[in-house]
Scaffold this motif. Structure first.
Motif, PDB file in Angstrom:
ATOM      1  N   ASP A 173      21.827   8.640 -34.806  1.00  0.00           N
ATOM      2  CA  ASP A 173      20.455   8.617 -34.296  1.00  0.00           C
ATOM      3  C   ASP A 173      19.803   9.947 -34.657  1.00  0.00           C
ATOM      4  O   ASP A 173      20.245  10.999 -34.191  1.00  0.00           O
ATOM      5  CB  ASP A 173      20.453   8.420 -32.777  1.00  0.00           C
ATOM      6  CG  ASP A 173      19.042   8.328 -32.192  1.00  0.00           C
ATOM      7  OD1 ASP A 173      18.093   8.116 -32.975  1.00  0.00           O
ATOM      8  OD2 ASP A 173      18.891   8.479 -30.967  1.00  0.00           O
ATOM      9  N   GLY A 174      18.778   9.879 -35.502  1.00  0.00           N
ATOM     10  CA  GLY A 174      18.065  11.092 -35.880  1.00  0.00           C
ATOM     11  C   GLY A 174      18.919  12.114 -36.594  1.00  0.00           C
ATOM     12  O   GLY A 174      18.684  13.326 -36.471  1.00  0.00           O
ATOM     13  N   GLY A 262      28.315  15.528 -23.047  1.00  0.00           N
ATOM     14  CA  GLY A 262      27.219  16.494 -23.081  1.00  0.00           C
ATOM     15  C   GLY A 262      27.650  17.898 -23.446  1.00  0.00           C
ATOM     16  O   GLY A 262      26.987  18.877 -23.105  1.00  0.00           O
ATOM     17  N   GLU A 263      28.764  18.022 -24.198  1.00  0.00           N
ATOM     18  CA  GLU A 263      29.291  19.343 -24.536  1.00  0.00           C
ATOM     19  C   GLU A 263      28.823  19.837 -25.899  1.00  0.00           C
ATOM     20  O   GLU A 263      29.135  20.958 -26.302  1.00  0.00           O
ATOM     21  CB  GLU A 263      30.822  19.304 -24.507  1.00  0.00           C
ATOM     22  CG  GLU A 263      31.389  19.004 -23.113  1.00  0.00           C
ATOM     23  CD  GLU A 263      32.855  18.646 -23.130  1.00  0.00           C
ATOM     24  OE1 GLU A 263      33.401  18.421 -24.227  1.00  0.00           O
ATOM     25  OE2 GLU A 263      33.456  18.592 -22.040  1.00  0.00           O
ATOM     26  N   GLY A 264      28.063  19.003 -26.621  1.00  0.00           N
ATOM     27  CA  GLY A 264      27.577  19.415 -27.924  1.00  0.00           C
ATOM     28  C   GLY A 264      27.072  18.224 -28.716  1.00  0.00           C
ATOM     29  O   GLY A 264      27.068  17.086 -28.228  1.00  0.00           O
ATOM     30  N   ARG A 265      26.658  18.508 -29.945  1.00  0.00           N
ATOM     31  CA  ARG A 265      26.177  17.459 -30.846  1.00  0.00           C
ATOM     32  C   ARG A 265      26.921  17.568 -32.170  1.00  0.00           C
ATOM     33  O   ARG A 265      27.499  18.610 -32.485  1.00  0.00           O
ATOM     34  CB  ARG A 265      24.675  17.595 -31.080  1.00  0.00           C
ATOM     35  CG  ARG A 265      23.832  17.487 -29.834  1.00  0.00           C
ATOM     36  CD  ARG A 265      22.380  17.147 -30.158  1.00  0.00           C
ATOM     37  NE  ARG A 265      21.710  18.195 -30.919  1.00  0.00           N
ATOM     38  CZ  ARG A 265      20.465  18.071 -31.397  1.00  0.00           C
ATOM     39  NH1 ARG A 265      19.783  16.945 -31.211  1.00  0.00           N
ATOM     40  NH2 ARG A 265      19.901  19.056 -32.069  1.00  0.00           N
ATOM     41  N   ILE A 266      26.902  16.482 -32.924  1.00  0.00           N
ATOM     42  CA  ILE A 266      27.550  16.466 -34.238  1.00  0.00           C
ATOM     43  C   ILE A 266      26.533  15.991 -35.272  1.00  0.00           C
ATOM     44  O   ILE A 266      26.089  14.837 -35.254  1.00  0.00           O
ATOM     45  CB  ILE A 266      28.787  15.555 -34.242  1.00  0.00           C
ATOM     46  CG1 ILE A 266      29.837  16.093 -33.264  1.00  0.00           C
ATOM     47  CG2 ILE A 266      29.376  15.451 -35.652  1.00  0.00           C
ATOM     48  CD1 ILE A 266      31.090  15.247 -33.147  1.00  0.00           C
ATOM     49  N   LYS A 267      26.152  16.902 -36.124  1.00  0.00           N
ATOM     50  CA  LYS A 267      25.203  16.595 -37.194  1.00  0.00           C
ATOM     51  C   LYS A 267      25.919  15.795 -38.279  1.00  0.00           C
ATOM     52  O   LYS A 267      27.038  16.144 -38.663  1.00  0.00           O
ATOM     53  CB  LYS A 267      24.645  17.893 -37.776  1.00  0.00           C
ATOM     54  CG  LYS A 267      23.541  17.728 -38.796  1.00  0.00           C
ATOM     55  CD  LYS A 267      22.998  19.095 -39.203  1.00  0.00           C
ATOM     56  CE  LYS A 267      21.904  18.968 -40.262  1.00  0.00           C
ATOM     57  NZ  LYS A 267      20.743  18.201 -39.747  1.00  0.00           N
ATOM     58  N   VAL A 268      25.292  14.721 -38.759  1.00  0.00           N
ATOM     59  CA  VAL A 268      25.941  13.850 -39.740  1.00  0.00           C
ATOM     60  C   VAL A 268      25.310  14.034 -41.118  1.00  0.00           C
ATOM     61  O   VAL A 268      24.110  13.824 -41.307  1.00  0.00           O
ATOM     62  CB  VAL A 268      25.854  12.367 -39.325  1.00  0.00           C
ATOM     63  CG1 VAL A 268      26.483  11.474 -40.401  1.00  0.00           C
ATOM     64  CG2 VAL A 268      26.547  12.145 -37.991  1.00  0.00           C
TER      65      VAL A 268
END
Length: 307
Positions: A173-174, A262-268
């Motif tokens: 997503d995004g 909610g500990e972080g995000r993963i850019k794809v």
């Protein structure tokens, strides 16, 4: 700060029928992992860490490690069945013979990693562009960054004609990962090897795939901050799975938990390179031919290492 490449090389190779991590596929006896190390060094990685089993150490050194270490900052650590288990947990898992999985392997290497790092499988070919993408991204973050990364591949580019493959099917997503569902048995149903012939067996159902899905090949990039989430995942895994003979603590699942908790995000990032790898014995000739093509085109030199 130059990132580290962490290589998951402790697998058993049950479908391949041997220690595929160190099987020669290059013109001068190079293994698939030689080419990964070469690409990583060329793309700005400063060090490579291998996770191996103790029983392959001698062959691993003779057939790969000593050669790489003459050309690149390299070390290795062991993944053992009793690592990260206390005495009581070892008793609960006494009859376990299967390795604990990729998260266990990554955690076994924690003390060797002091900077942002990428993770790869030992038996997959990823392509230099993927290392370049992750190398640049990881060089731009610090050790406490909560924005991690993944290079995804197109499912149809990662299939084997020799049997089923295991892939984490990703939802995004995004430009960021929403979730990964591990599909452990994806295969062609027909003889045309086209996208319309791909199915996955998941949770007792046979699901048709398009071949255009974004899948994880365990090519992730993390800051050391991710170890906090991995340790939490491992602790929870031990509470429920020590007595289960086939349960595995998997990296894509733990990566998904970072997002879910909610500990972080993963850019794809997405690669359109075609995969090849060493899953089945029949794959070896395919890999040798693909590597030979890349040498003939000038992508790799005839002799990979100078010494």
């Amino acid at each position: 700060m130059k990132p580290t490449l962490l290589v998951l090389a402790a697998g058993m190779g049950s479908r391949y029928g041997g220690v595929k991590q160190i099987d020669a596929v290059g013109k001068n006896g190079e293994c698939l992992l030689d080419f990964a190390a070469y690409d990583a060094k060329k793309c700005g990685f400063g060090k490579i860490v291998y996770i191996i089993r103790k029983d392959i150490e001698k062959d691993f050194r003779e057939r790969l490690f000593d050669r790489v270490a003459r050309n690149f900052d390299a070390e290795y650590v062991f993944q053992t069945p009793t690592a990260l288990l206390n005495e009581e947990e070892q008793k609960q898992a006494a009859e376990r013979t299967k390795p604990w999985g990729t998260i266990h392997a990554v955690l076994c290497a924690k003390e060797a990693i002091h900077e942002p790092f990428a993770v790869i499988n030992a038996d997959d070919y990823y392509g230099r562009a993927a290392f370049d993408t992750l190398g640049k991204y990881l060089s731009s973050i610090d050790n406490n960054c909560t924005e991690h990364a993944m290079v995804g591949y197109i499912l149809g580019n990662t299939m084997s004609r020799n049997g089923s493959v295991s892939r984490g099917v990703a939802q995004t997503d995004g430009g960021y990962l929403k979730s990964i569902v591990e599909n452990t048995k994806i295969y062609y149903t027909g003889e045309h090897f086209s996208g319309s012939d791909i199915v996955s067996e998941l949770d007792g159902k046979t699901i048709s795939m398009t071949g255009k899905e974004t899948v994880s090949m365990n090519l992730f990039g993390f800051s050391p901050k991710a170890f906090e989430g991995f340790e939490e995942y491992w602790a929870n895994f031990k509470k429920t799975s020590l007595g289960l003979p086939k349960a595995e603590a998997l990296l894509p699942v733990a990566a998904s938990d970072i997002i879910k908790n909610g500990e972080g995000r993963i850019k794809v990032f997405t690669s359109d390179e075609s995969w090849f790898g060493m899953t089945y014995p029949e794959d070896k000739e395919v890999v040798k031919n693909e590597i030979a093509k890349k040498i003939a085109s000038g992508y790799y030199p005839e002799k990979l290492w100078e010494k």
